[in-house]
Design a protein around this motif. Structure first.
Motif, PDB file in Angstrom:
ATOM      1  N   LEU A  18       0.835  -1.200   0.000  1.00  0.00           N
ATOM      2  CA  LEU A  18       0.000   0.000   0.000  1.00  0.00           C
ATOM      3  C   LEU A  18       0.871   1.252   0.000  1.00  0.00           C
ATOM      4  N   ALA A  19       1.882   1.272   0.852  1.00  0.00           N
ATOM      5  CA  ALA A  19       2.774   2.437   0.923  1.00  0.00           C
ATOM      6  C   ALA A  19       3.462   2.673  -0.417  1.00  0.00           C
ATOM      7  N   ALA A  20       3.896   1.615  -1.071  1.00  0.00           N
ATOM      8  CA  ALA A  20       4.572   1.754  -2.365  1.00  0.00           C
ATOM      9  C   ALA A  20       3.619   2.298  -3.427  1.00  0.00           C
ATOM     10  N   GLN A  21       2.386   1.804  -3.457  1.00  0.00           N
ATOM     11  CA  GLN A  21       1.423   2.264  -4.452  1.00  0.00           C
ATOM     12  C   GLN A  21       1.061   3.729  -4.232  1.00  0.00           C
ATOM     13  N   VAL A  76      -2.206   4.446 -11.027  1.00  0.00           N
ATOM     14  CA  VAL A  76      -1.109   3.487 -10.895  1.00  0.00           C
ATOM     15  C   VAL A  76      -1.584   2.111 -11.346  1.00  0.00           C
ATOM     16  N   ARG A  77      -0.800   1.525 -12.232  1.00  0.00           N
ATOM     17  CA  ARG A  77      -0.996   0.120 -12.654  1.00  0.00           C
ATOM     18  C   ARG A  77       0.231  -0.645 -12.176  1.00  0.00           C
ATOM     19  N   ASP A  78       0.009  -1.661 -11.359  1.00  0.00           N
ATOM     20  CA  ASP A  78       1.106  -2.393 -10.746  1.00  0.00           C
ATOM     21  C   ASP A  78       1.869  -3.224 -11.779  1.00  0.00           C
ATOM     22  N   ALA A  79       3.173  -3.355 -11.567  1.00  0.00           N
ATOM     23  CA  ALA A  79       4.014  -4.140 -12.461  1.00  0.00           C
ATOM     24  C   ALA A  79       3.837  -5.646 -12.256  1.00  0.00           C
ATOM     25  N   GLY A  80       3.294  -6.036 -11.113  1.00  0.00           N
ATOM     26  CA  GLY A  80       3.018  -7.453 -10.883  1.00  0.00           C
ATOM     27  C   GLY A  80       4.177  -8.261 -10.345  1.00  0.00           C
ATOM     28  N   HIS A  81       5.156  -7.623  -9.739  1.00  0.00           N
ATOM     29  CA  HIS A  81       6.319  -8.351  -9.229  1.00  0.00           C
ATOM     30  C   HIS A  81       6.089  -8.992  -7.865  1.00  0.00           C
ATOM     31  N   THR A  82       5.084  -8.534  -7.122  1.00  0.00           N
ATOM     32  CA  THR A  82       4.894  -9.077  -5.766  1.00  0.00           C
ATOM     33  C   THR A  82       3.455  -9.540  -5.554  1.00  0.00           C
ATOM     34  N   GLN A  83       2.624  -8.726  -4.919  1.00  0.00           N
ATOM     35  CA  GLN A  83       1.307  -9.159  -4.464  1.00  0.00           C
ATOM     36  C   GLN A  83       0.193  -9.086  -5.500  1.00  0.00           C
ATOM     37  N   THR A  88      -2.668  -4.493 -12.625  1.00  0.00           N
ATOM     38  CA  THR A  88      -3.729  -4.193 -11.669  1.00  0.00           C
ATOM     39  C   THR A  88      -3.730  -2.705 -11.333  1.00  0.00           C
ATOM     40  N   VAL A  89      -4.880  -2.070 -11.471  1.00  0.00           N
ATOM     41  CA  VAL A  89      -5.032  -0.662 -11.104  1.00  0.00           C
ATOM     42  C   VAL A  89      -5.185  -0.607  -9.588  1.00  0.00           C
ATOM     43  N   SER A  90      -4.255   0.075  -8.934  1.00  0.00           N
ATOM     44  CA  SER A  90      -4.211   0.034  -7.469  1.00  0.00           C
ATOM     45  C   SER A  90      -4.481   1.364  -6.781  1.00  0.00           C
ATOM     46  N   ALA A  91      -4.177   2.478  -7.440  1.00  0.00           N
ATOM     47  CA  ALA A  91      -4.288   3.768  -6.761  1.00  0.00           C
ATOM     48  C   ALA A  91      -4.430   4.904  -7.769  1.00  0.00           C
ATOM     49  N   LEU A  92      -4.897   6.024  -7.263  1.00  0.00           N
ATOM     50  CA  LEU A  92      -5.053   7.268  -8.013  1.00  0.00           C
ATOM     51  C   LEU A  92      -4.602   8.406  -7.119  1.00  0.00           C
ATOM     52  N   ALA A  93      -3.865   9.343  -7.670  1.00  0.00           N
ATOM     53  CA  ALA A  93      -3.569  10.584  -6.954  1.00  0.00           C
ATOM     54  C   ALA A  93      -4.221  11.737  -7.695  1.00  0.00           C
ATOM     55  N   VAL A  94      -4.760  12.673  -6.927  1.00  0.00           N
ATOM     56  CA  VAL A  94      -5.358  13.900  -7.464  1.00  0.00           C
ATOM     57  C   VAL A  94      -4.656  15.072  -6.794  1.00  0.00           C
ATOM     58  N   GLY A  95      -4.128  15.967  -7.607  1.00  0.00           N
ATOM     59  CA  GLY A  95      -3.380  17.103  -7.088  1.00  0.00           C
ATOM     60  C   GLY A  95      -1.894  16.828  -7.202  1.00  0.00           C
ATOM     61  N   PRO A  96      -1.090  17.790  -6.851  1.00  0.00           N
ATOM     62  CA  PRO A  96      -1.379  18.914  -5.978  1.00  0.00           C
ATOM     63  C   PRO A  96      -2.222  20.001  -6.651  1.00  0.00           C
ATOM     64  N   ALA A  97      -3.145  20.501  -5.840  1.00  0.00           N
ATOM     65  CA  ALA A  97      -4.021  21.598  -6.260  1.00  0.00           C
ATOM     66  C   ALA A  97      -4.627  22.209  -4.997  1.00  0.00           C
ATOM     67  N   ALA A  98      -5.371  23.281  -5.192  1.00  0.00           N
ATOM     68  CA  ALA A  98      -6.047  23.923  -4.060  1.00  0.00           C
ATOM     69  C   ALA A  98      -6.950  22.908  -3.362  1.00  0.00           C
ATOM     70  N   ASP A  99      -7.002  22.992  -2.037  1.00  0.00           N
ATOM     71  CA  ASP A  99      -7.780  22.049  -1.239  1.00  0.00           C
ATOM     72  C   ASP A  99      -9.201  21.875  -1.758  1.00  0.00           C
ATOM     73  N   ASP A 100      -9.877  22.982  -2.038  1.00  0.00           N
ATOM     74  CA  ASP A 100     -11.285  22.890  -2.443  1.00  0.00           C
ATOM     75  C   ASP A 100     -11.447  22.188  -3.786  1.00  0.00           C
ATOM     76  N   LEU A 101     -10.478  22.329  -4.676  1.00  0.00           N
ATOM     77  CA  LEU A 101     -10.549  21.655  -5.974  1.00  0.00           C
ATOM     78  C   LEU A 101     -10.355  20.144  -5.825  1.00  0.00           C
ATOM     79  N   VAL A 102      -9.402  19.751  -4.975  1.00  0.00           N
ATOM     80  CA  VAL A 102      -9.189  18.327  -4.708  1.00  0.00           C
ATOM     81  C   VAL A 102     -10.409  17.743  -3.998  1.00  0.00           C
ATOM     82  N   ASP A 103     -10.953  18.486  -3.027  1.00  0.00           N
ATOM     83  CA  ASP A 103     -12.128  18.018  -2.285  1.00  0.00           C
ATOM     84  C   ASP A 103     -13.347  17.841  -3.185  1.00  0.00           C
ATOM     85  N   ALA A 104     -13.439  18.633  -4.240  1.00  0.00           N
ATOM     86  CA  ALA A 104     -14.571  18.497  -5.172  1.00  0.00           C
ATOM     87  C   ALA A 104     -14.555  17.143  -5.868  1.00  0.00           C
TER      88      ALA A 104
END
Length: 112
Positions: A18-21, A76-83, A88-104
């Motif tokens: 989880l931390a790596a993703q 993020v699509r995992d390379a499949g080397h471990t678990q 496999t699509v494992s995570a999404l990041a949104v931002g950096p951006a203004a708090d209210d835009l990310v919260d939307a």
């Protein structure tokens, strides 16, 4: 300014996986941001929040919303080397951006 990282809770990833993703997503979305957003976010302490998604379709729905709002984001699509299986699509990041835009985009999600 902040960044929200949304990780799938249905995959049963271990803490290290989880931390790596989350790290992959954070860096990829940072690289998608423009110079001013990167500078502002770094200068304000690089605030992050990690949130839960129930599955792949939720991540893509959120990514589509971030895209339509013009926010930096990354899937993020995992390379499949471990678990996880390769691609496999494992995570999404949104931002950096203004708090209210990310919260939307991510404001209705629960903390991981």
């Amino acid at each position: 300014m902040k960044q929200a990282i949304v990780a799938r809770s249905d995959l049963g990833m271990g803490a290290g996986k989880l931390a790596a993703q989350v790290a992959h997503a954070s860096l990829m979305a940072f690289e998608d941001a423009d110079r001013q957003a990167r500078s502002d976010w770094k200068g304000q302490g690089q605030k992050k929040v990690v949130l839960k998604a129930s599955g792949e379709s939720e991540l893509f729905r959120l990514a589509d919303k971030a895209e339509s709002e013009g926010l930096p984001h990354a899937i993020v699509r995992d390379a499949g080397h471990t678990q996880l299986e390769p691609g496999t699509v494992s995570a999404l990041a949104v931002g950096p951006a203004a708090d209210d835009l990310v919260d939307a985009v991510t404001g209705d999600l629960s903390l991981y």
